[in-house]
Write a protein that holds these residues in place. Structure first.
Motif, short mmCIF file in Angstrom:
data_model
loop_
_atom_site.label_atom_id
_atom_site.label_comp_id
_atom_site.label_asym_id
_atom_site.label_seq_id
_atom_site.Cartn_x
_atom_site.Cartn_y
_atom_site.Cartn_z
N SER A 1 1.01 -1.10 -0.03
CA SER A 1 -0.01 0.00 0.06
C SER A 1 0.95 1.24 0.06
CB SER A 1 -1.08 0.01 1.33
OG SER A 1 -0.04 0.20 2.50
N ALA A 2 0.40 2.39 -0.59
CA ALA A 2 0.84 3.75 -0.42
C ALA A 2 0.03 4.85 -0.67
CB ALA A 2 1.97 3.65 -1.80
N THR A 3 0.19 5.86 0.21
CA THR A 3 -0.53 6.97 0.51
C THR A 3 0.41 8.22 0.29
OG1 THR A 3 -1.94 5.37 1.85
CG2 THR A 3 -2.08 8.03 1.91
N ALA A 4 -0.13 9.21 -0.44
CA ALA A 4 0.49 10.43 -0.64
C ALA A 4 0.07 11.41 0.27
CB ALA A 4 0.38 10.84 -1.89
N ALA A 5 0.82 12.16 0.65
CA ALA A 5 0.30 13.46 1.62
C ALA A 5 -0.56 14.46 1.13
CB ALA A 5 1.35 14.01 2.43
N THR A 6 -0.18 14.68 -0.09
CA THR A 6 -1.05 15.48 -1.00
C THR A 6 -0.78 15.26 -2.54
OG1 THR A 6 1.01 17.16 -1.36
CG2 THR A 6 -0.55 17.59 0.66
N ALA A 7 -1.74 15.77 -3.30
CA ALA A 7 -1.52 15.51 -4.74
C ALA A 7 -2.40 16.80 -5.34
CB ALA A 7 -2.41 14.22 -5.00
N THR A 8 -1.60 16.99 -6.43
CA THR A 8 -2.21 18.11 -7.47
C THR A 8 -1.89 17.62 -8.69
OG1 THR A 8 -0.13 19.15 -7.38
CG2 THR A 8 -1.75 19.93 -5.79
N GLY A 9 -2.89 18.18 -9.59
CA GLY A 9 -2.73 17.64 -11.05
C GLY A 9 -3.75 18.28 -11.97
N THR A 10 -3.76 17.91 -13.17
CA THR A 10 -4.45 18.32 -14.24
C THR A 10 -5.35 17.36 -14.96
OG1 THR A 10 -2.73 18.52 -16.12
CG2 THR A 10 -3.23 20.49 -14.54
N ALA A 11 -6.49 17.54 -15.53
CA ALA A 11 -7.32 16.55 -16.41
C ALA A 11 -7.74 17.20 -17.67
CB ALA A 11 -8.27 16.05 -15.66
N THR A 12 -7.77 16.70 -18.72
CA THR A 12 -8.13 17.56 -20.12
C THR A 12 -9.30 16.92 -20.55
OG1 THR A 12 -6.10 18.57 -20.42
CG2 THR A 12 -7.72 18.47 -22.10
N ILE A 13 -10.65 17.43 -20.74
CA ILE A 13 -11.82 16.95 -21.21
C ILE A 13 -12.10 17.53 -22.69
CG2 ILE A 13 -14.26 16.16 -20.98
CD1 ILE A 13 -13.50 16.37 -17.91
N VAL B 1 -28.30 22.51 -28.07
CA VAL B 1 -26.67 22.78 -28.30
C VAL B 1 -26.32 21.85 -29.29
CG1 VAL B 1 -24.70 22.79 -26.99
CG2 VAL B 1 -26.85 23.41 -25.83
N VAL B 2 -25.66 22.38 -30.22
CA VAL B 2 -25.08 21.40 -31.40
C VAL B 2 -23.76 21.48 -31.19
CG1 VAL B 2 -27.15 21.70 -32.71
CG2 VAL B 2 -25.15 23.63 -32.98
N GLY B 3 -22.95 22.46 -30.28
CA GLY B 3 -21.60 22.65 -30.55
C GLY B 3 -20.78 23.42 -29.29
N LEU B 4 -19.79 22.86 -28.98
CA LEU B 4 -18.92 23.51 -27.87
C LEU B 4 -17.51 23.86 -28.45
CD1 LEU B 4 -19.67 21.39 -24.80
CD2 LEU B 4 -20.80 23.43 -25.53
N SER B 5 -16.87 25.01 -28.08
CA SER B 5 -15.37 25.21 -28.57
C SER B 5 -14.96 26.43 -27.70
CB SER B 5 -15.50 25.75 -30.06
OG SER B 5 -16.22 26.81 -30.47
N ASP B 6 -13.58 26.66 -27.87
CA ASP B 6 -12.87 27.62 -27.12
C ASP B 6 -13.55 28.98 -27.43
OD1 ASP B 6 -11.24 29.06 -25.58
OD2 ASP B 6 -9.48 28.83 -26.97
N ASP C 1 -8.32 22.83 -26.99
CA ASP C 1 -8.59 21.41 -27.00
C ASP C 1 -9.98 21.01 -26.13
OD1 ASP C 1 -6.99 21.89 -29.23
OD2 ASP C 1 -5.43 21.02 -28.14
N GLY C 2 -10.42 21.75 -25.41
CA GLY C 2 -11.19 21.23 -24.27
C GLY C 2 -11.17 22.04 -23.11
#
Length: 247
Positions: free
Chosen positions: A106-118, A142-147, A232-233
């Motif tokens: 087993s392993a546990t991190a004290a803190t975690a930060t990150g990113t996710a792209t959808i 709705v027919v589309g999403l973009s930046d 891109d998302g």
């Protein structure tokens, strides 16, 4: 003097050997951690795991790793809607203070930060794809999403109205803001469009333009922190504490 030179050469050789052994050990540990994470999170592909810091062996002896970076591609996240999933193109996480058990089970991190792209096409699944009535004789969806630039999402809405028995279609674009509320990404229009110079009932229009997407059970239990629109998302920042990596 000759003895001193021999001693220095010997020490140098030992240092090189230690460095080589240390790098081999960290490479093996990264592979084992990646395999364990793949099995624990039921991932389709093996993630990238990078253990930072030198030397690794002294961190191993202490029972805690300073910094571990994880990268996951094409993660299928739960949406809270039955078996429906949403694909996250990239997840990166930086784990600090990773403590592990004596048998490494087993392993546990004290803190975690990150990113996710959808990607926008994935987020579009949460929007209303079927036409809904927003006023007598007027439907929209709705027919589309973009930046949309400046951290905004551009939402394209197709409006259909019957005028003297003739159906007319028009696509309107509006800018929306994305926010995080709990485990959901919410998209809300900054300003509602007018149709034919007429402002339609806000509640009905927002039932089409505004929507939310739940993103649940992310790897290691990290949670959503904030979100912004990108080219891109949507890019979501992640965070967590006492994050369980295995076991």
């Amino acid at each position: 003097m000759r003895a001193l030179r021999i001693l220095l050469v010997f020490a140098l050789i030992l240092g090189v050997l230690f460095a080589v052994v240390d790098r081999i050990a960290v490479h093996l540990a990264e592979g084992q951690a990646a395999d364990r994470l793949k099995a624990t999170e039921n991932l389709a592909s093996t993630p990238d795991v990078s253990i930072k810091g030198f030397p690794f062996l002294t961190q191993l002896a202490s029972g805690e790793l300073d910094d571990v970076e994880v990268g996951i591609k094409d993660y299928e996240a739960a949406t809270g809607n039955g078996d429906q999933k949403i694909r996250i193109d990239d997840i990166t996480a930086d784990m600090k203070g990773v403590r592990f058990s004596g048998d490494y089970s087993s392993a546990t991190a004290a803190t975690a930060t990150g990113t996710a792209t959808i990607a926008y096409d994935q987020l579009l699944k949460a929007a209303k794809s079927e036409s809904a009535q927003v006023a007598p004789g007027v439907t929209a969806h709705v027919v589309g999403l973009s930046d949309g630039g400046d951290g905004k999402i551009k939402v394209d809405v197709e409006v259909q109205a019957s005028v003297l028995g003739i159906k007319q279609r028009k696509t309107l674009s509006l800018l929306s803001s994305a926010t995080v509320r709990g485990d959901k990404v919410e998209v809300r229009a900054d300003d509602l469009p007018m149709v034919g110079g007429v402002r339609l009932p806000e509640g009905r229009v927002r039932s089409v333009t505004d929507f939310q997407q739940a993103i649940d059970r992310l790897p290691a239990g990290v949670g959503l922190d904030s979100v912004r629109a990108a080219a891109d998302g949507v890019e979501i920042t992640l965070k967590g504490s006492d994050v369980k990596l295995a076991g």
